[in-house]
Design a protein around this motif. Structure first.
Motif, PDB file in Angstrom:
ATOM      1  N   THR A  66       0.836  -1.243   0.088  1.00 53.59           N
ATOM      2  CA  THR A  66       0.025  -0.132  -0.116  1.00 53.59           C
ATOM      3  C   THR A  66       0.952   1.133  -0.108  1.00 53.59           C
ATOM      4  OG1 THR A  66      -0.153  -0.174   2.402  1.00 53.59           O
ATOM      5  CG2 THR A  66      -2.016  -1.209   1.038  1.00 53.59           C
ATOM      6  N   ASN A  67       2.170   1.043   0.194  1.00 46.82           N
ATOM      7  CA  ASN A  67       3.022   2.331   0.200  1.00 46.82           C
ATOM      8  C   ASN A  67       3.561   2.837  -1.231  1.00 46.82           C
ATOM      9  OD1 ASN A  67       3.581   2.972   3.052  1.00 46.82           O
ATOM     10  ND2 ASN A  67       4.588   0.863   3.154  1.00 46.82           N
ATOM     11  N   ARG A  68       3.602   1.627  -2.191  1.00 42.44           N
ATOM     12  CA  ARG A  68       3.614   1.851  -3.465  1.00 42.44           C
ATOM     13  C   ARG A  68       2.560   2.749  -4.192  1.00 42.44           C
ATOM     14  NH1 ARG A  68       2.723  -2.874  -5.636  1.00 42.44           N
ATOM     15  NH2 ARG A  68       4.726  -3.772  -4.755  1.00 42.44           N
ATOM     16  N   VAL A  69       3.193   3.975  -4.756  1.00 42.89           N
ATOM     17  CA  VAL A  69       2.035   4.924  -5.206  1.00 42.89           C
ATOM     18  C   VAL A  69       2.390   5.054  -6.769  1.00 42.89           C
ATOM     19  CG1 VAL A  69       1.838   6.371  -3.232  1.00 42.89           C
ATOM     20  CG2 VAL A  69       3.865   6.780  -4.868  1.00 42.89           C
ATOM     21  N   GLY A  70       3.281   4.278  -7.252  1.00 44.40           N
ATOM     22  CA  GLY A  70       3.640   4.544  -8.693  1.00 44.40           C
ATOM     23  C   GLY A  70       4.803   3.947  -9.195  1.00 44.40           C
ATOM     24  N   PHE A  71       5.224   4.470 -10.568  1.00 43.29           N
ATOM     25  CA  PHE A  71       6.217   3.983 -11.122  1.00 43.29           C
ATOM     26  C   PHE A  71       7.241   4.978 -11.553  1.00 43.29           C
ATOM     27  CE2 PHE A  71       3.940   0.372 -11.178  1.00 43.29           C
ATOM     28  CZ  PHE A  71       4.790  -0.916 -11.121  1.00 43.29           C
ATOM     29  N   TYR A  72       8.435   4.909 -11.743  1.00 39.72           N
ATOM     30  CA  TYR A  72       9.356   5.871 -12.196  1.00 39.72           C
ATOM     31  C   TYR A  72       9.944   5.421 -13.552  1.00 39.72           C
ATOM     32  CZ  TYR A  72      14.149   7.789 -12.676  1.00 39.72           C
ATOM     33  OH  TYR A  72      15.329   8.542 -13.185  1.00 39.72           O
ATOM     34  N   TRP A  73      10.048   6.227 -14.745  1.00 39.66           N
ATOM     35  CA  TRP A  73      10.520   5.869 -16.022  1.00 39.66           C
ATOM     36  C   TRP A  73      11.924   6.392 -15.897  1.00 39.66           C
ATOM     37  CZ3 TRP A  73      10.847   2.737 -19.554  1.00 39.66           C
ATOM     38  CH2 TRP A  73      11.276   2.898 -20.859  1.00 39.66           C
ATOM     39  N   SER A  74      12.735   5.421 -15.804  1.00 41.13           N
ATOM     40  CA  SER A  74      14.173   5.536 -15.825  1.00 41.13           C
ATOM     41  C   SER A  74      15.182   6.027 -16.943  1.00 41.13           C
ATOM     42  CB  SER A  74      14.922   4.239 -15.021  1.00 41.13           C
ATOM     43  OG  SER A  74      15.130   3.340 -16.244  1.00 41.13           O
ATOM     44  N   LEU A  75      14.580   6.081 -17.985  1.00 40.02           N
ATOM     45  CA  LEU A  75      15.468   6.654 -19.163  1.00 40.02           C
ATOM     46  C   LEU A  75      15.415   7.913 -18.855  1.00 40.02           C
ATOM     47  CD1 LEU A  75      17.153   5.621 -21.544  1.00 40.02           C
ATOM     48  CD2 LEU A  75      14.822   5.772 -23.038  1.00 40.02           C
ATOM     49  N   GLU A  76      16.716   8.702 -18.892  1.00 39.66           N
ATOM     50  CA  GLU A  76      16.685   9.977 -18.437  1.00 39.66           C
ATOM     51  C   GLU A  76      16.888  11.061 -19.471  1.00 39.66           C
ATOM     52  OE1 GLU A  76      19.662  10.929 -15.586  1.00 39.66           O
ATOM     53  OE2 GLU A  76      19.146   9.298 -14.124  1.00 39.66           O
ATOM     54  N   THR A  77      17.323  10.711 -20.785  1.00 37.87           N
ATOM     55  CA  THR A  77      17.695  11.722 -21.689  1.00 37.87           C
ATOM     56  C   THR A  77      16.117  12.269 -22.050  1.00 37.87           C
ATOM     57  OG1 THR A  77      18.271  11.934 -24.020  1.00 37.87           O
ATOM     58  CG2 THR A  77      17.418   9.672 -23.444  1.00 37.87           C
ATOM     59  N   PHE A  78      16.362  13.737 -22.192  1.00 38.13           N
ATOM     60  CA  PHE A  78      15.207  14.489 -22.522  1.00 38.13           C
ATOM     61  C   PHE A  78      14.482  14.247 -23.965  1.00 38.13           C
ATOM     62  CE2 PHE A  78      17.971  17.231 -24.128  1.00 38.13           C
ATOM     63  CZ  PHE A  78      17.513  18.200 -24.965  1.00 38.13           C
ATOM     64  N   VAL A  79      15.445  13.737 -24.745  1.00 40.72           N
ATOM     65  CA  VAL A  79      14.860  13.283 -26.202  1.00 40.72           C
ATOM     66  C   VAL A  79      15.086  11.905 -26.071  1.00 40.72           C
ATOM     67  CG1 VAL A  79      15.209  13.628 -28.785  1.00 40.72           C
ATOM     68  CG2 VAL A  79      15.395  15.583 -27.135  1.00 40.72           C
TER      69      VAL A  79
ATOM     70  N   ASN B  29       9.514  12.435 -29.303  1.00 42.33           N
ATOM     71  CA  ASN B  29       9.637  11.968 -27.998  1.00 42.33           C
ATOM     72  C   ASN B  29      10.351  13.004 -26.998  1.00 42.33           C
ATOM     73  OD1 ASN B  29       8.312   9.578 -28.938  1.00 42.33           O
ATOM     74  ND2 ASN B  29       9.847   8.244 -27.994  1.00 42.33           N
ATOM     75  N   ALA B  30      10.319  14.053 -26.881  1.00 43.65           N
ATOM     76  CA  ALA B  30      10.779  15.136 -26.054  1.00 43.65           C
ATOM     77  C   ALA B  30       9.792  15.567 -25.090  1.00 43.65           C
ATOM     78  CB  ALA B  30      11.492  16.482 -26.952  1.00 43.65           C
ATOM     79  N   ILE B  31      10.414  16.449 -24.255  1.00 50.08           N
ATOM     80  CA  ILE B  31       9.191  16.964 -23.045  1.00 50.08           C
ATOM     81  C   ILE B  31       7.975  17.258 -23.210  1.00 50.08           C
ATOM     82  CG2 ILE B  31       9.147  18.636 -21.243  1.00 50.08           C
ATOM     83  CD1 ILE B  31      11.873  18.039 -20.452  1.00 50.08           C
ATOM     84  N   PRO B  32       7.985  18.121 -24.168  1.00 49.23           N
ATOM     85  CA  PRO B  32       6.605  18.676 -24.563  1.00 49.23           C
ATOM     86  C   PRO B  32       5.681  17.438 -25.210  1.00 49.23           C
ATOM     87  CG  PRO B  32       8.179  20.103 -25.645  1.00 49.23           C
ATOM     88  CD  PRO B  32       8.828  18.875 -25.282  1.00 49.23           C
TER      89      PRO B  32
END
Length: 312
Positions: free
Chosen positions: A123-136, A184-187
């Motif tokens: 119940t402490n897990r609230v989600g996932f983190y997408w680990s690929l860091e490059t912004f593009v 696949n960039a930030i916008p």
């Protein structure tokens, strides 16, 4: 308001075990050490997957690896909401992803990983983190992949967050690249994530990718770029501020000054955007209430920085 602490781990292939890396001084750190410094959430992560067990490509391998990792998480993290990483790269291999299908999420290693994590109730897990860091991200995954990943997790009632690196690009170049509509960039990706915390890399770099000095005025422009897009920021520091090794290419004193610049730049960027002179003291928390914090693995970094700049 979200104060997100980065909780690093590593996988030891020789012992076949995961290890928690945060510490306070020489002692292992726990949940209370994060909470006592104002963190109300943590993200359990490594270095884009390179310190996570990898059994091979395909859904079943991903599911097995995800289940094992989730069981370890429940043994280490309790009584604080947390996000689980989705590891992109292979163990110790930052050149290759964990599967070959980068067009679709379903049936891949990453689909299996998410299902494996979800098979362990917490119940402490609230989600996932997408680990690929490059912004593009176009060199690694298709837009449809990220869309399917995020929709799948959202349909489970959980959040998806991203902490992209801006890689030392000047704000002017970031804006120019958007005009060219990069894949696949930030916008484009922004709509699929519940929180995005951009990494300015000002603390870690003395020069931008164009070899120009990374000055405070450029940091302010980067924060303007962040504010204009409705996303948030990663505050950055590490053990260099304690006089130890780290990623800041300056003296420890100057490194403290540079990390304190983040708080000032948030206010200065906001005032530049609204074109106003403040009639009262404006705090960075009012402008960007949600923040992620990179501090290496020693929580005493947080203490040292806040001695100099309490609003950090």
């Amino acid at each position: 308001m979200v104060r997100l602490g980065l909780w690093y781990y590593s996988w030891d292939e020789n012992t076949g075990r995961y290890y928690s890396r945060p510490r306070t001084g020489t002692e292992s750190a726990g949940v209370n050490d994060f909470q006592n410094r104002g963190f109300d959430r943590v993200v359990i992560l490594d270095n884009e997957g390179t310190q996570t067990k990898y059994s091979g490509p395909g859904y079943e391998n991903g599911r097995n690896d995800g289940t094992e990792f989730a069981m370890w998480c429940t043994s280490v993290v309790s009584n604080i909401p947390y996000y689980v990483t989705v590891p992109f790269f292979k163990y110790t291999d930052k050149n290759n992803g964990r599967d070959t299908n980068i067009q679709n999420f379903y049936g891949t290693y990453w689909h299996g990983w998410v299902d494996g994590v979800l098979s362990v109730v917490d119940t402490n897990r609230v989600g996932f983190y997408w680990s690929l860091e490059t912004f593009v991200q176009e060199d690694h995954v298709e837009l449809n992949f990220v869309k399917e990943l995020a929709n799948y997790i959202h349909n489970k009632g959980l959040e998806v967050i991203w902490i992209p690196s801006l890689l030392g690009y000047p704000a002017s170049k970031l804006r120019d690249m958007e005009q060219g509509k990069p894949h696949n960039a930030i916008p484009e990706l922004g709509e699929y994530f519940d929180h995005i915390f951009a990494q300015p890399k000002y603390y870690q770099k003395d020069k931008l990718v164009n070899s120009e000095p990374y000055t405070y005025s450029e940091l302010v422009e980067i924060v303007e770029y962040i504010l204009e897009r409705g996303i948030s920021i990663e505050m950055e520091a590490d053990e260099r501020v304690l006089g130890q090794g780290g990623n800041c290419p300056f003296s420890s004193t100057e490194c403290i000054s540079r990390t304190c610049d983040y708080s000032k730049a948030i206010v200065d960027a906001y005032l530049a955007i609204v074109n106003a002179v403040p009639y009262r003291d404006i705090s960075p928390e009012e402008i960007l209430p949600n923040r992620a914090y990179y501090f290496g693995v020693n929580l005493e970094v947080i203490d040292r920085v806040r001695e100099e700049c309490p609003r950090w």
